[in-house]
Write an enzyme that holds these catalytic residues in place. Structure first.
Site, PDB file in Angstrom:
ATOM      1  CE1 TYR A 159      51.586   4.174  -6.728  1.00  0.00           C
ATOM      2  CE2 TYR A 159      53.923   3.607  -6.665  1.00  0.00           C
ATOM      3  CZ  TYR A 159      52.916   4.496  -6.962  1.00  0.00           C
ATOM      4  OH  TYR A 159      53.223   5.722  -7.502  1.00  0.00           O
ATOM      5  CE  LYS A 163      51.660   5.498 -11.254  1.00  0.00           C
ATOM      6  NZ  LYS A 163      50.623   6.564 -11.285  1.00  0.00           N
TER       7      LYS A 163
HETATM    8  N1  LIG Z   1      55.273  11.065  -4.901  1.00  0.00           N
HETATM    9  C1  LIG Z   1      56.174  10.450  -5.641  1.00  0.00           C
HETATM   10  O1  LIG Z   1      57.343  10.342  -5.257  1.00  0.00           O
HETATM   11  C2  LIG Z   1      55.787   9.877  -6.977  1.00  0.00           C
HETATM   12  C3  LIG Z   1      56.800   9.306  -7.757  1.00  0.00           C
HETATM   13  C4  LIG Z   1      56.467   8.761  -8.997  1.00  0.00           C
HETATM   14  C5  LIG Z   1      55.171   8.824  -9.462  1.00  0.00           C
HETATM   15  N2  LIG Z   1      54.196   9.380  -8.680  1.00  0.00           N
HETATM   16  C6  LIG Z   1      52.840   9.431  -9.247  1.00  0.00           C
HETATM   17  O2  LIG Z   1      52.426  10.778  -9.266  1.00  0.00           O
HETATM   18  C7  LIG Z   1      51.016  10.866  -9.109  1.00  0.00           C
HETATM   19  C8  LIG Z   1      50.701  11.855  -8.011  1.00  0.00           C
HETATM   20  O3  LIG Z   1      51.302  11.386  -6.811  1.00  0.00           O
HETATM   21  P1  LIG Z   1      51.393  12.288  -5.502  1.00  0.00           P
HETATM   22  O4  LIG Z   1      52.661  11.952  -4.827  1.00  0.00           O
HETATM   23  O5  LIG Z   1      51.078  13.683  -5.840  1.00  0.00           O
HETATM   24  O6  LIG Z   1      50.226  11.629  -4.654  1.00  0.00           O
HETATM   25  P2  LIG Z   1      49.050  12.330  -3.857  1.00  0.00           P
HETATM   26  O7  LIG Z   1      48.406  11.253  -3.055  1.00  0.00           O
HETATM   27  O8  LIG Z   1      49.536  13.526  -3.136  1.00  0.00           O
HETATM   28  O9  LIG Z   1      48.087  12.809  -5.013  1.00  0.00           O
HETATM   29  C9  LIG Z   1      47.209  11.959  -5.661  1.00  0.00           C
HETATM   30  C10 LIG Z   1      45.893  12.699  -5.831  1.00  0.00           C
HETATM   31  O10 LIG Z   1      44.991  11.810  -6.492  1.00  0.00           O
HETATM   32  C11 LIG Z   1      43.752  11.915  -5.847  1.00  0.00           C
HETATM   33  N3  LIG Z   1      42.995  10.682  -5.984  1.00  0.00           N
HETATM   34  C12 LIG Z   1      43.244   9.497  -5.397  1.00  0.00           C
HETATM   35  N4  LIG Z   1      42.288   8.630  -5.714  1.00  0.00           N
HETATM   36  C13 LIG Z   1      41.438   9.266  -6.524  1.00  0.00           C
HETATM   37  C14 LIG Z   1      40.242   8.893  -7.173  1.00  0.00           C
HETATM   38  N5  LIG Z   1      39.719   7.674  -7.021  1.00  0.00           N
HETATM   39  N6  LIG Z   1      39.623   9.800  -7.950  1.00  0.00           N
HETATM   40  C15 LIG Z   1      40.113  11.051  -8.078  1.00  0.00           C
HETATM   41  N7  LIG Z   1      41.230  11.468  -7.478  1.00  0.00           N
HETATM   42  C16 LIG Z   1      41.881  10.581  -6.708  1.00  0.00           C
HETATM   43  C17 LIG Z   1      44.066  12.167  -4.386  1.00  0.00           C
HETATM   44  O11 LIG Z   1      42.949  12.749  -3.711  1.00  0.00           O
HETATM   45  C18 LIG Z   1      45.259  13.078  -4.490  1.00  0.00           C
HETATM   46  O12 LIG Z   1      44.877  14.431  -4.471  1.00  0.00           O
HETATM   47  C19 LIG Z   1      50.526   9.457  -8.842  1.00  0.00           C
HETATM   48  O13 LIG Z   1      49.970   8.937 -10.012  1.00  0.00           O
HETATM   49  C20 LIG Z   1      51.783   8.699  -8.456  1.00  0.00           C
HETATM   50  O14 LIG Z   1      51.686   7.345  -8.797  1.00  0.00           O
HETATM   51  C21 LIG Z   1      54.474   9.919  -7.464  1.00  0.00           C
HETATM   52  C1  LIG Z   2      64.401   2.081   5.762  1.00  0.00           C
HETATM   53  C2  LIG Z   2      64.037   3.487   6.192  1.00  0.00           C
HETATM   54  C3  LIG Z   2      65.177   4.051   6.994  1.00  0.00           C
HETATM   55  O1  LIG Z   2      65.235   5.419   7.167  1.00  0.00           O
HETATM   56  C4  LIG Z   2      63.724   4.366   5.033  1.00  0.00           C
HETATM   57  C5  LIG Z   2      62.399   4.023   4.381  1.00  0.00           C
HETATM   58  C6  LIG Z   2      62.167   5.006   3.306  1.00  0.00           C
HETATM   59  C7  LIG Z   2      60.940   4.685   2.445  1.00  0.00           C
HETATM   60  C8  LIG Z   2      59.695   5.019   3.219  1.00  0.00           C
HETATM   61  C9  LIG Z   2      61.068   5.455   1.132  1.00  0.00           C
HETATM   62  C10 LIG Z   2      62.337   5.037   0.370  1.00  0.00           C
HETATM   63  C11 LIG Z   2      62.051   5.213  -1.096  1.00  0.00           C
HETATM   64  C12 LIG Z   2      60.698   5.889  -1.150  1.00  0.00           C
HETATM   65  C13 LIG Z   2      59.887   5.759  -2.438  1.00  0.00           C
HETATM   66  C14 LIG Z   2      60.634   6.308  -3.638  1.00  0.00           C
HETATM   67  O2  LIG Z   2      61.200   7.575  -3.360  1.00  0.00           O
HETATM   68  C15 LIG Z   2      59.823   6.394  -4.846  1.00  0.00           C
HETATM   69  C16 LIG Z   2      58.476   6.341  -4.827  1.00  0.00           C
HETATM   70  C17 LIG Z   2      57.807   6.303  -6.138  1.00  0.00           C
HETATM   71  C18 LIG Z   2      56.398   6.679  -6.182  1.00  0.00           C
HETATM   72  O3  LIG Z   2      55.761   6.206  -7.318  1.00  0.00           O
HETATM   73  C19 LIG Z   2      55.635   6.579  -4.916  1.00  0.00           C
HETATM   74  C20 LIG Z   2      56.428   6.941  -3.682  1.00  0.00           C
HETATM   75  C21 LIG Z   2      57.690   6.167  -3.571  1.00  0.00           C
HETATM   76  C22 LIG Z   2      57.220   4.732  -3.477  1.00  0.00           C
HETATM   77  C23 LIG Z   2      58.540   6.500  -2.308  1.00  0.00           C
HETATM   78  C24 LIG Z   2      57.802   6.096  -1.016  1.00  0.00           C
HETATM   79  C25 LIG Z   2      58.690   6.119   0.233  1.00  0.00           C
HETATM   80  C26 LIG Z   2      59.965   5.288   0.065  1.00  0.00           C
HETATM   81  C27 LIG Z   2      59.624   3.812  -0.102  1.00  0.00           C
END
Ligand SMILES: NC(=O)c1ccc[n+]([C@@H]2O[C@H](COP(=O)([O-])OP(=O)(O)OC[C@H]3O[C@@H](n4cnc5c(N)ncnc54)[C@H](O)[C@@H]3O)[C@@H](O)[C@H]2O)c1
Ligand SMILES: C[C@@H](CO)CCC[C@@H](C)[C@H]1CC[C@H]2[C@@H]3[C@H](O)C=C4C[C@@H](O)CC[C@]4(C)[C@H]3CC[C@]12C
Length: 365
Positions: A159, A163
């Site tokens: 992952y 990214k």
């Molecule tokens: N959730 C976090 O903490 C976090 C942190 C940093 C960055 N991000 C980034 O933010 C973005 C959104 O993440 P999120 O947490 O909302 O995830 P999410 O899984 O809720 O949303 C992702 C969306 O992308 C869609 N998707 C996946 N594959 C696809 C494809 N092949 N074609 C079209 N659509 C597709 C999914 O259906 C979903 O609706 C991602 O790019 C992720 O890397 C998330």
């Molecule tokens: C060891 C466990 C005891 O309670 C806790 C495990 C927690 C993990 C599941 C999460 C800790 C950190 C999270 C990630 C982080 O917040 C940032 C993210 C960035 C984003 O690009 C995708 C989601 C995530 C990887 C997020 C996912 C869940 C954790 C690994």
């Protein structure tokens, strides 16, 4: 978008617009982008909530499509002025294969970039991630760093690798001198309404009689940012890319707001506490070596069970390292470059998240 066309209405496309972040971006655009004429929401899985948006003054077009399919992306992008690319496969649990993660996050991003170039779209905002920087595989702390803080970024997990590659593709464009103006936003761990993992922890706590057990030292800071502020930052960056192209083009910005610096578990308790859960222990109740062992065991079980079922627990060596390594940001780059200020205070963000956990946490929604 010249001066004479001040009143011109713009076409926006949000990829992944039905995801956790994407839905907030879609709703934020409808509320806060006065020049919005048409909003295209592109996603592999369209949400039923989109229907209610179609009755408003802005034309909302739902497009079921796959970012890995270049022709589907090109058709959706054609005629769009601005693209916000949030679609991604967020998987740090081993649910999807590394190949699939690469296809969606890297090839999908390449398809979006190429579609913009081919069809003449000029502005592209990409949702990157903190993980492009770290935590690295050596467990080095990144303590309240900014976009220029030196840090040895070493990626092995599919992952973060995907990214990082996708963000690099964005940077390439600037070097190539293309007319496309891009920037990348790097959220830390996003929380707020719709955050599935928060709900999973809530349900787990309910099953355990209202308790969660501390596994991570309280001193390990994990960066978090409210989804409404991340969405606002996307909307503002997209709007300002034109006016401030020279400054913003090719730049990366951490997403930040007033959320406090805390450990992953203590931060979750800001919401789960008011929902009736208790975090047991002021220190980790399980020795770290045991967590490492359990995380490795989970990897083995995942591999052994794969022919029969998908076993993808929250704990694995990568998620343990993420939770157990300090990674927090402190920056004002987005404020300096495009005037970003968080839209939601910490108090608002907290209240909204608590209300959401209370409303949906116990239900099957
Ligand atoms: N959730 C976090 O903490 C976090 C942190 C940093 C960055 N991000 C980034 O933010 C973005 C959104 O993440 P999120 O947490 O909302 O995830 P999410 O899984 O809720 O949303 C992702 C969306 O992308 C869609 N998707 C996946 N594959 C696809 C494809 N092949 N074609 C079209 N659509 C597709 C999914 O259906 C979903 O609706 C991602 O790019 C992720 O890397 C998330
Ligand atoms: C060891 C466990 C005891 O309670 C806790 C495990 C927690 C993990 C599941 C999460 C800790 C950190 C999270 C990630 C982080 O917040 C940032 C993210 C960035 C984003 O690009 C995708 C989601 C995530 C990887 C997020 C996912 C869940 C954790 C690994």
């Amino acid at each position: 978008m010249a001066d004479s066309a001040q009143a011109q209405k713009l076409v926006y496309l949000v990829t992944g617009g039905c995801g956790f972040l994407g839905e907030h971006v879609v709703r934020m655009l409808l509320q806060r982008e006065p020049r919005l004429g048409e909003l295209r929401v592109f996603d592999l899985h369209l949400g039923p909530w989109l229907e209610e948006l179609k009755t408003g003054p802005v034309r909302v077009t739902a497009i079921q499509g796959d970012v890995t399919q270049a022709h589907e992306v090109a058709a959706a992008v054609a005629g769009a002025h601005v693209v916000i690319h949030t679609a991604g496969l967020v998987d740090v649990f081993g649910r999807a294969s590394p190949k699939t993660i690469h296809e969606v996050n890297v090839q999908g991003t390449r398809n979006v970039i190429e579609a913009c170039v081919q069809t003449g779209t000029r502005f592209l905002v990409y949702t990157s991630s903190m993980e492009v920087v770290g935590p690295n595989t050596k467990g080095h702390p990144f303590y309240r760093g900014n976009e220029d803080t030196p840090y040895e970024a070493v990626h092995r997990h599919p992952y973060p690798c995907s990214k990082a590659l996708a963000e690099w593709l964005m940077g390439l464009l600037v070097c190539g001198g293309l007319p496309l103006v891009t920037c990348a936003l790097r959220p830390t761990g996003i929380y707020g309404e719709g955050h599935q993992i928060m709900r999973d922890f809530y349900r787990q706590g309910l099953r355990l009689g209202g308790r969660l057990f501390r596994a991570i030292p309280a001193s390990v800071e994990h960066g978090r940012v409210y989804v409404g502020n991340v969405a606002w930052m996307h909307v503002l960056a997209a709007r300002e890319l034109e006016r401030r192209a020279a400054r913003m083009g090719g730049q990366v910005y951490f997403c930040y707001d007033g959320s406090p610096y805390k450990s992953y578990e203590d931060f979750n308790m800001e919401f789960l506490g008011p929902c009736g859960l208790r975090l047991v222990g002021t220190r980790p109740l399980v020795p770290y070596w045991l967590l490492v062992f359990l995380a490795a065991l989970n990897v083995l079980l995942q591999w052994l069970l794969r022919p029969l079922l998908l076993y993808a627990p929250l704990l694995n060596p990568y998620t343990l390292a993420m939770a157990n390594t300090t990674f927090t940001v402190s920056t004002d780059k987005a404020q300096r470059h495009f005037g970003y200020e968080p839209l939601f205070s910490w108090e608002d963000s907290r209240t909204r998240t608590i209300l959401w956990v209370q409303a949906t946490g116990g239900s099957a929604q």
